[in-house]
Design an enzyme around this catalytic site. Structure first.
Site, PDB file in Angstrom:
ATOM      1  N   THR A  57      -2.911   3.919  12.773  1.00  0.00           N
ATOM      2  CA  THR A  57      -3.094   2.581  11.464  1.00  0.00           C
ATOM      3  C   THR A  57      -4.604   1.697  10.910  1.00  0.00           C
ATOM      4  OG1 THR A  57      -1.653   0.384  11.604  1.00  0.00           O
ATOM      5  CG2 THR A  57      -2.095   0.556  13.734  1.00  0.00           C
ATOM      6  N   LYS A  81      -6.382   5.015   8.762  1.00  0.00           N
ATOM      7  CA  LYS A  81      -5.652   6.387   8.676  1.00  0.00           C
ATOM      8  C   LYS A  81      -6.672   6.782   7.197  1.00  0.00           C
ATOM      9  CE  LYS A  81      -1.752   2.700   8.018  1.00  0.00           C
ATOM     10  NZ  LYS A  81      -0.750   1.899   7.203  1.00  0.00           N
ATOM     11  N   GLY A 135      -4.781  -0.862  -4.780  1.00  0.00           N
ATOM     12  CA  GLY A 135      -5.536  -0.133  -3.355  1.00  0.00           C
ATOM     13  C   GLY A 135      -4.492   0.580  -2.402  1.00  0.00           C
ATOM     14  N   GLY A 136      -4.891   0.308  -0.861  1.00  0.00           N
ATOM     15  CA  GLY A 136      -4.082   1.996  -0.239  1.00  0.00           C
ATOM     16  C   GLY A 136      -2.337   1.623  -0.063  1.00  0.00           C
ATOM     17  N   ALA A 137      -2.411  -0.376  -0.217  1.00  0.00           N
ATOM     18  CA  ALA A 137      -0.433   0.207  -0.309  1.00  0.00           C
ATOM     19  C   ALA A 137      -0.107   0.283  -1.695  1.00  0.00           C
ATOM     20  CB  ALA A 137      -0.463  -1.317   0.459  1.00  0.00           C
ATOM     21  N   LYS A 197      -9.760  -0.127 -11.472  1.00  0.00           N
ATOM     22  CA  LYS A 197      -8.882   0.016 -10.439  1.00  0.00           C
ATOM     23  C   LYS A 197      -7.771   0.788 -10.770  1.00  0.00           C
ATOM     24  CE  LYS A 197      -9.583  -0.908  -5.610  1.00  0.00           C
ATOM     25  NZ  LYS A 197     -10.183  -2.063  -4.902  1.00  0.00           N
ATOM     26  N   LYS A 247       4.137  -2.758  16.565  1.00  0.00           N
ATOM     27  CA  LYS A 247       5.723  -3.474  16.975  1.00  0.00           C
ATOM     28  C   LYS A 247       6.099  -1.876  16.906  1.00  0.00           C
ATOM     29  CE  LYS A 247       5.595  -7.921  15.770  1.00  0.00           C
ATOM     30  NZ  LYS A 247       5.268  -8.837  17.233  1.00  0.00           N
ATOM     31  N   TYR A 257       4.274  -8.251   6.193  1.00  0.00           N
ATOM     32  CA  TYR A 257       5.824  -8.868   7.138  1.00  0.00           C
ATOM     33  C   TYR A 257       4.934 -10.015   8.327  1.00  0.00           C
ATOM     34  CZ  TYR A 257       6.988  -8.284  12.190  1.00  0.00           C
ATOM     35  OH  TYR A 257       7.940  -8.321  12.838  1.00  0.00           O
ATOM     36  N   ASP A 263       5.143   5.377   3.989  1.00  0.00           N
ATOM     37  CA  ASP A 263       5.124   3.831   3.998  1.00  0.00           C
ATOM     38  C   ASP A 263       6.241   3.725   2.751  1.00  0.00           C
ATOM     39  OD1 ASP A 263       3.932   2.309   6.136  1.00  0.00           O
ATOM     40  OD2 ASP A 263       1.315   2.740   5.172  1.00  0.00           O
TER      41      ASP A 263
HETATM   42  P1  ATR Z   1      -4.983  -2.430   1.141  1.00  0.00           P
HETATM   43  O1  ATR Z   1      -5.099  -0.698   1.356  1.00  0.00           O
HETATM   44  O2  ATR Z   1      -4.085  -2.971   1.969  1.00  0.00           O
HETATM   45  O3  ATR Z   1      -4.114  -1.896  -0.022  1.00  0.00           O
HETATM   46  P2  ATR Z   1      -7.050  -2.488  -0.213  1.00  0.00           P
HETATM   47  O4  ATR Z   1      -7.403  -0.933   0.010  1.00  0.00           O
HETATM   48  O5  ATR Z   1      -9.036  -3.059   0.232  1.00  0.00           O
HETATM   49  O6  ATR Z   1      -6.572  -3.265   0.692  1.00  0.00           O
HETATM   50  O7  ATR Z   1      -6.599  -2.541  -1.224  1.00  0.00           O
HETATM   51  C1  ATR Z   1      -6.966  -4.355  -1.733  1.00  0.00           C
HETATM   52  C2  ATR Z   1      -6.222  -5.179  -2.582  1.00  0.00           C
HETATM   53  O8  ATR Z   1      -6.159  -6.461  -3.006  1.00  0.00           O
HETATM   54  C3  ATR Z   1      -7.254  -4.544  -4.217  1.00  0.00           C
HETATM   55  O9  ATR Z   1      -6.748  -4.699  -5.462  1.00  0.00           O
HETATM   56  C4  ATR Z   1      -8.280  -6.371  -4.474  1.00  0.00           C
HETATM   57  O10 ATR Z   1      -7.877  -6.282  -5.705  1.00  0.00           O
HETATM   58  P3  ATR Z   1      -9.722  -6.150  -6.018  1.00  0.00           P
HETATM   59  O11 ATR Z   1      -8.896  -4.774  -6.083  1.00  0.00           O
HETATM   60  O12 ATR Z   1      -9.773  -6.287  -7.403  1.00  0.00           O
HETATM   61  O13 ATR Z   1     -10.520  -6.196  -5.123  1.00  0.00           O
HETATM   62  C5  ATR Z   1      -6.647  -6.980  -3.256  1.00  0.00           C
HETATM   63  N1  ATR Z   1      -6.953  -8.699  -3.335  1.00  0.00           N
HETATM   64  C6  ATR Z   1      -7.411  -9.352  -2.279  1.00  0.00           C
HETATM   65  N2  ATR Z   1      -7.908  -9.794  -2.256  1.00  0.00           N
HETATM   66  C7  ATR Z   1      -7.326 -10.177  -3.002  1.00  0.00           C
HETATM   67  C8  ATR Z   1      -7.068 -11.767  -3.986  1.00  0.00           C
HETATM   68  N3  ATR Z   1      -7.218 -12.856  -3.431  1.00  0.00           N
HETATM   69  N4  ATR Z   1      -6.129 -12.349  -5.260  1.00  0.00           N
HETATM   70  C9  ATR Z   1      -6.537 -11.292  -5.685  1.00  0.00           C
HETATM   71  N5  ATR Z   1      -6.005  -9.375  -5.213  1.00  0.00           N
HETATM   72  C10 ATR Z   1      -7.241  -9.579  -4.303  1.00  0.00           C
END
Ligand code: ATR
Length: 277
Positions: free
Chosen positions: A62, A66, A129-131, A156, A16, A221, A102
């Site tokens: 994106t 990144k 994770g990254g977010a 983590k 977008k 989103y 972000d």
């Molecule tokens: P992003 O960059 O979008 O944050 P990421 O770095 O791959 O993506 O991180 C994804 C996050 O979502 C992680 O914290 C993951 O948990 P784990 O570290 O235990 O894998 C979490 N996640 C993904 N699917 C999930 C689910 N079904 N229930 C709970 N946590 C989930």
């Protein structure tokens, strides 16, 4: 002369950003062109080099680039360093300045657009994770009472909490825990920063995590009422939001960084909002 900007990704059709930045340029009277650039996987640097050689002034970044942008940058802002990822670049001579807007976009949406101050609040973030990495420092700078990061993989969450404790300028208590450790604790603001919504999954969160009057915020989103938002609604939460405002606000931050003018985001948010039903 028209200045050129673009968003780079693979895939890129869904982005977008051109719509948002073109709208910003119109309301602020800036003479820019903003396009989509599809980069082949493994050819990020060559694609950006070509864009710069053709006079490009800046790019949003994106998935899945990144981290490539992080490596490509010559000057990383603290936001990008903490996030470990870059979502905006500015090209000046041989320099590649890199930012991650972000987190600041998320906080501005919550505090400014949704009118929910974080100061003194108990904040829960789902995912490590990254977010979450990107969101932590701007959130801590607001001075919440505490921030708890909850994650399936507990280590983590703990590592990220330790990193945030080390880098924050305030002294907000930050903890990393597993879902089972939450017990009956409740929070004033709960963010879903997991990637679970992308696959319509539900993080194993107890409904008791939502305090009365709580805001439940889904960082994803345009997915309507996700399983997380549904859980919050069933728990009696009436303040529900998704990441449309975050998307618009991070774009506004980049636009201001590039052009020196801050666009108003209300019209863009209105246009992109997908009802939470
Ligand atoms: P992003 O960059 O979008 O944050 P990421 O770095 O791959 O993506 O991180 C994804 C996050 O979502 C992680 O914290 C993951 O948990 P784990 O570290 O235990 O894998 C979490 N996640 C993904 N699917 C999930 C689910 N079904 N229930 C709970 N946590 C989930």
């Amino acid at each position: 002369m028209t200045d050129r900007y673009a968003v780079i990704g693979n895939p890129i059709e869904q982005s977008k950003s051109p719509l948002i930045h073109t709208a910003f340029a119109q309301v602020t009277g800036q003479d820019i062109e903003y396009t989509k650039v599809l980069s082949p996987l493994g050819a990020f640097a060559q694609t950006v080099d070509a864009f710069r050689a053709a006079g490009g002034r800046g790019m949003n970044v994106t998935a899945p680039f990144k981290l490539d942008a992080f490596a490509y940058a010559t000057d990383l802002a603290p936001s990008a360093q903490m996030a470990g990822a870059v979502n905006a670049m500015k090209f000046e001579g041989g320099k590649v300045y890199a930012e991650n807007f972000d987190g600041v976009g998320l906080v501005r949406d919550v505090v400014h657009n949704l009118g929910c101050p974080l100061q003194g609040r108990r904040v829960l973030i789902l995912g490590a994770g990254g977010a979450t990495r990107g969101a932590l420092l701007p959130m801590l700078a607001q001075g919440p009472a505490e921030v708890v990061i909850v994650n399936r993989t507990v280590a983590k969450a703990q590592e990220l909490a330790a990193l945030a404790r080390k880098h924050q300028s305030a002294s907000v208590p930050v903890r990393g825990v597993g879902y089972a450790d939450l017990g009956a604790q409740s929070f004033d603001v709960v963010f879903n920063a997991t990637s679970a919504s992308l696959s319509a999954e539900l993080p194993p969160l107890s409904a008791s995590a939502f305090a009365p009057g709580c805001l439940a915020y889904e960082l994803a989103y345009g997915k309507g009422l996700t399983p997380f938002l549904k859980l919050a609604q069933q728990a009696g939460v009436t303040r529900l939001a998704d990441g449309v405002g975050m998307l618009a606000e991070q774009a506004a931050e980049a636009f201001e960084w590039w052009r020196g003018v801050r666009p108003d985001t209300a019209a863009v948010i209105d246009k992109l909002t997908v009802p939470l039903v």
